[in-house]
Design an enzyme around this catalytic site. Structure first.
Site, PDB file in Angstrom:
ATOM      1  N   ASP A  19      -7.146 -10.016  -1.520  1.00 24.39           N
ATOM      2  CA  ASP A  19      -5.960  -8.902  -0.901  1.00 24.39           C
ATOM      3  C   ASP A  19      -4.698  -9.702  -1.200  1.00 24.39           C
ATOM      4  O   ASP A  19      -4.310 -11.224  -1.917  1.00 24.39           O
ATOM      5  CB  ASP A  19      -6.376  -8.973   0.336  1.00 24.39           C
ATOM      6  CG  ASP A  19      -5.678  -7.808   1.665  1.00 24.39           C
ATOM      7  OD1 ASP A  19      -4.800  -6.781   0.795  1.00 24.39           O
ATOM      8  OD2 ASP A  19      -6.812  -7.733   2.040  1.00 24.39           O
TER       9      ASP A  19
ATOM     10  N   GLU B 258       0.498  -8.703  -4.829  1.00 26.46           N
ATOM     11  CA  GLU B 258       1.742  -8.631  -5.186  1.00 26.46           C
ATOM     12  C   GLU B 258       2.175 -10.031  -5.628  1.00 26.46           C
ATOM     13  O   GLU B 258       3.068  -9.865  -6.097  1.00 26.46           O
ATOM     14  CB  GLU B 258       2.484  -8.270  -3.924  1.00 26.46           C
ATOM     15  CG  GLU B 258       1.963  -6.147  -3.157  1.00 26.46           C
ATOM     16  CD  GLU B 258       0.756  -6.750  -2.774  1.00 26.46           C
ATOM     17  OE1 GLU B 258       0.226  -5.838  -2.455  1.00 26.46           O
ATOM     18  OE2 GLU B 258       1.128  -7.617  -1.970  1.00 26.46           O
TER      19      GLU B 258
ATOM     20  N   ASP C  85      -2.358  -0.428   2.174  1.00 25.29           N
ATOM     21  CA  ASP C  85      -2.733  -0.576   3.811  1.00 25.29           C
ATOM     22  C   ASP C  85      -1.596   0.991   4.197  1.00 25.29           C
ATOM     23  O   ASP C  85      -0.035   0.769   4.371  1.00 25.29           O
ATOM     24  CB  ASP C  85      -1.658  -1.724   3.795  1.00 25.29           C
ATOM     25  CG  ASP C  85      -2.516  -2.705   4.144  1.00 25.29           C
ATOM     26  OD1 ASP C  85      -3.629  -2.338   3.791  1.00 25.29           O
ATOM     27  OD2 ASP C  85      -2.205  -3.792   4.454  1.00 25.29           O
TER      28      ASP C  85
END
Length: 787
Positions: free
Chosen positions: A402, A405, A478
């Site tokens: 997760d 980025e 998300d």
């Protein structure tokens, strides 16, 4: 009279100062204005292409293959650039070269291969790209193609670089990663390429004309076509204009060329093509085990359970909180039920963790962020040693990487954060988007070096060029749990597929709920069912969301619909796993925007809510509440079959298809052969079960059935089997060819039930009650006339 000298691309503001770009508009000569010609271009042939010196700019064009050339241009006084490009394979693989000819006349220098003809304009310095037969594909702008504006980032001098192209009036643009605008065709728009949650930056653009441009930088980039006559690529930092031009014209060929340059995609473990059950979040393995047990008790197909975040005592260390007991023993309980387990692991670290402290002591964190510097080999070693490595030894089957980025620190979000930092690989402004590639690649390389016999499976929220060579699936982030969120994921996923990355998924139902406890809301249950129908035909099939409950039985009014699609996914496992082999062996794409197979049909250029799932199935998600019908375009084909009824209709037409809640419109192209397995509850179950071959008449067809052990990398060394299957429509003859290859544990003899699809025959999810023929197959060629 206005006179602009031929150093307009770059000139010196004053002696001793850095060069400063003169930003001159790209307009045509106006009355009273005189634009003198540039100094003569010095163009010479090189061993690999050509080199041009003109004014204060140097340009090199390298022939990489008959259909791919590499263009690099830079301000001559800045020296030849030699940046590190970790997304590219080595030069012998990414740019091996090809035969070409060089010629020159008074107007241009020309490079010609068997596929391409490229002209360098001796007066203006711009490039034009044609097919070998002379069809114009793309040209750099004839006024000011390339510019270099000196800037400073992170204390280092660099350039803001740009190149301007002139696209044709009739073409559409795709790819560029994954974005949430809802756009499919990017013609007339601007796309920012900077990593963020739900927004994936991949500077690879495909045109409906059959070419692609790979903008070869990890810098924050803008692809700007808001003035439709100009296609501008600009990056905030770099030492050169650097891009690859690729020609297909088939889009599958473009993606093959791209992966040949940046890496081919490995097979994922077979279980990962099944159903993932997840939510934010399960609080213990006891809870996960009980849910998996209920799936098995109720005979609902399932292959993976997911442990989301906050399992840890301290984020960054592999130490579980008090809710977890004997983790290896509990994982074994799941494995005993044929259930695999994936755990959330972040690159974001708590400063109190031992992992953070060790990295900090060695200055291996991203400055000003609680994230390890994945561009540092030493940091990747420490990260693996301290976090994923120990977890893999416990028995976890997959990692959910997760916040890739990355994000800076909790709870701050991460919007292209590397642009303002120095990292190990270099100036973060030049490597803004590279983190997800190096993060996932580092985990994969360490996993494979660990001696584990499991294939790598990673789930991650971001990606960059070349990341398809990692065993990593990207999910769309998300996103909102409403119809806006659902509809935007379809176009986002299709453009992601056109960015050369074959494995993608989404949170079925969305991540952010419209309100608390949405599962009891009939409207949300309908949305969930529609999203589940779409998710069944994504390359990876998973549910997730920020909801108190998220198991299929939580959606009681639509649960039968959900289970039916789950069962369909598993019946299609022989089809899906065979397509996965095509991804690895032929650079195939499973989730296929219609532009891939009908590129020359302008009707499909703006269709971002329909797609092919493999060569056979036309998938048409329903993206509006309370819908009972939806408009569908059936592209050119002799016949299309309704999957649910077996009724046929012609191609090249728009129809209003029935779309009751239980049946997303699904059509099958004539000539398709779909192998469907028995009803199973996990991917590895009943490998010897009979396979139903559904034949859709009206055209010749073929399909290659692929089998291997389902895990490990022995398939790369020949341990797999292929069974070619062909349908001759004229003679109604099915040929099941001789098996090619073998592997330990292979089922030597199997039964094929052949069904010729028609009205009420060979339809829907259930195993067909009647067959047109049965073939007992032992590996030798068999032919059967099907009537």
């Amino acid at each position: 009279m206005l006179t602009i000298p031929w150093n307009y691309r770059l000139h010196f503001a004053s002696a001793g100062l850095l060069a400063c770009a003169l930003l001159t508009p790209a307009f045509a000569q106006m009355p009273g204005q005189k634009f003198p010609g540039p100094p003569p271009a010095n163009v010479v042939a090189t061993e690999h292409g050509l080199r041009a010196e003109q004014g204060n700019e140097t340009l090199e064009l390298t022939v990489c293959s008959p259909a791919v050339v590499h263009v690099v241009a830079w301000p001559s006084q800045s020296g030849t650039p030699s940046p590190h490009r970790p997304w590219m394979l080595g030069a012998k693989l990414s740019c091996p070269g090809a035969p070409f000819t060089f010629s020159r006349d008074e107007k241009s220098a020309t490079i010609k291969t068997s596929e391409l003809e490229i002209h360098f304009n001796l007066q203006r310095g711009n490039l034009t790209f044609h097919t070998a037969s002379g069809e114009q594909l793309l040209n750099e702008d004839g006024s000011i193609p390339r510019t270099y504006e000196p800037v400073e980032h992170n204390g280092q001098q660099t350039f803001k670089v740009a190149d301007r192209f002139s696209p044709s009036i009739q073409e559409a643009f795709y790819g560029l990663g994954q974005h949430q605008s809802g756009m499919f065709n990017y013609r007339g728009s601007t796309v920012e390429l900077g990593q963020n949650n739900t927004d994936v930056a991949m500077p690879f653009l495909i045109s409906s004309k059959g070419y692609a441009v790979m903008w070869n930088t990890a810098a924050l980039t803008y692809v700007d076509n808001r003035f439709p006559l100009v296609l501008k690529f600009s990056s905030i930092a770099g030492h050169s204009v650097d891009y690859y031009f690729l020609y297909g014209p088939a889009i599958d060929t473009l993606i093959h060329e791209y992966r040949s340059m940046t890496g081919h995609t490995p097979m994922l473990p077979k279980w990962s093509y099944g159903f993932f059950q997840s939510k934010d979040r399960y609080v213990s393995l006891d809870q996960i085990i009980e849910i998996a047990k209920r799936y098995r008790t109720e005979h609902i197909p399932l292959d993976a359970m997911v442990q989301d975040w906050f399992w840890w005592k301290t984020e960054g260390d592999p130490i579980f909180n008090q809710n977890y007991h004997d983790v290896p023993a509990d994982l074994q309980k799941l494995h005993d039920q044929h259930v695999h387990a994936m755990i959330s692991v972040w690159g974001l670290l708590d400063p109190e963790s031992e992992t953070y402290k060790e990295l900090d002591a060695q200055h291996l964190l991203i400055p000003g962020a609680h994230v390890y510097d994945a561009s540092s080999p030493e940091a990747r070693d420490i990260y693996w040693k301290r976090l994923p490595g120990p977890l893999l030894k416990q028995g976890w089957d997959a990692f959910w990487l997760d916040s890739a980025e990355p994000e800076e620190y909790w709870p701050h979000m991460g919007d292209a954060i590397l642009q303002s930092r120095k990292i190990a690989i270099g100036n973060g402004a030049e490597y803004t988007n590279v983190f997800p590639l190096l993060h996932t690649l580092g985990v994969q390389n360490h996993w494979k070096a660990s001696g584990s016999d499991k294939r790598v499976f990673l789930l991650t929220r971001s990606a960059f060029l070349g990341q398809q060579r990692v065993g990593a699936t990207v999910w769309s982030g998300d996103v909102y749990g409403n119809y806006w969120g659902l509809s935007h994921q379809v176009a986002a996923g299709l453009n992601f597929a056109l960015s050369g990355y074959p494995y993608w998924t989404t949170d079925i139902g969305g991540y952010w709920p419209p309100h608390d406890n949405p599962t009891v809301d009939p409207a949300f249950q309908e949305l969930y069912a529609r999203w589940f129908e779409f998710g069944t035909f994504c390359p990876i099939f998973r549910t997730h969301g920020h909801r108190p409950t998220n198991e299929l039985w939580a959606y009681n009014t639509v649960e039968p619909i959900l289970i039916n699609y789950d069962r369909l996914r598993y019946r299609l496992m022989p089809y899906i796993y065979s397509l996965a082999w095509k991804v690895s062996s032929q650079d195939y794409t499973i989730q296929r925007p219609l532009i891939m197979d009908w590129r020359t049909d302008p009707e499909v250029w703006n269709i971002g809510d329909q797609f092919m799932f493999g060569p056979a199935l036309l998938v048409n998600p329903v993206l509006h509440a309370n819908a009972t019908k939806r408009e569908i375009y059936l592209p050119a084909a002799p016949t299309w079959y309704n999957f649910w009824t077996g009724k046929s209709m012609h191609g090249s037409q728009h129809i209003d298809a029935d779309a009751p809640l239980a049946q997303m419109p699904l059509f099958v192209r004539a000539g398709s052969i779909i192998p469907m397995g028995p009803q199973i509850e996990y991917a590895a179950q009943d490998p010897a079960g009979p396979i139903e071959l559904r034949i859709y008449p009206g055209a010749d067809g073929s399909f290659t059935l692929y089998e291997d052990s389902g895990d490990g990398y022995a398939y790369q060394h020949g341990e797999h089997a292929l069974i070619p299957i062909q349908w001759n429509d004229h003679s109604s003859t099915l040929t099941i060819g001789a098996r090619q290859g073998s592997f330990p544990g292979m089922i030597a003899d199997r039964t094929f039930h052949v069904v010729l699809v028609g009205p009420a025959r060979g339809t829907g999810v259930e195993v067909s009650a009647k067959f047109n023929a049965t073939v007992d197959y032992n590996g030798n060629e068999e032919k059967v006339e099907v009537k």
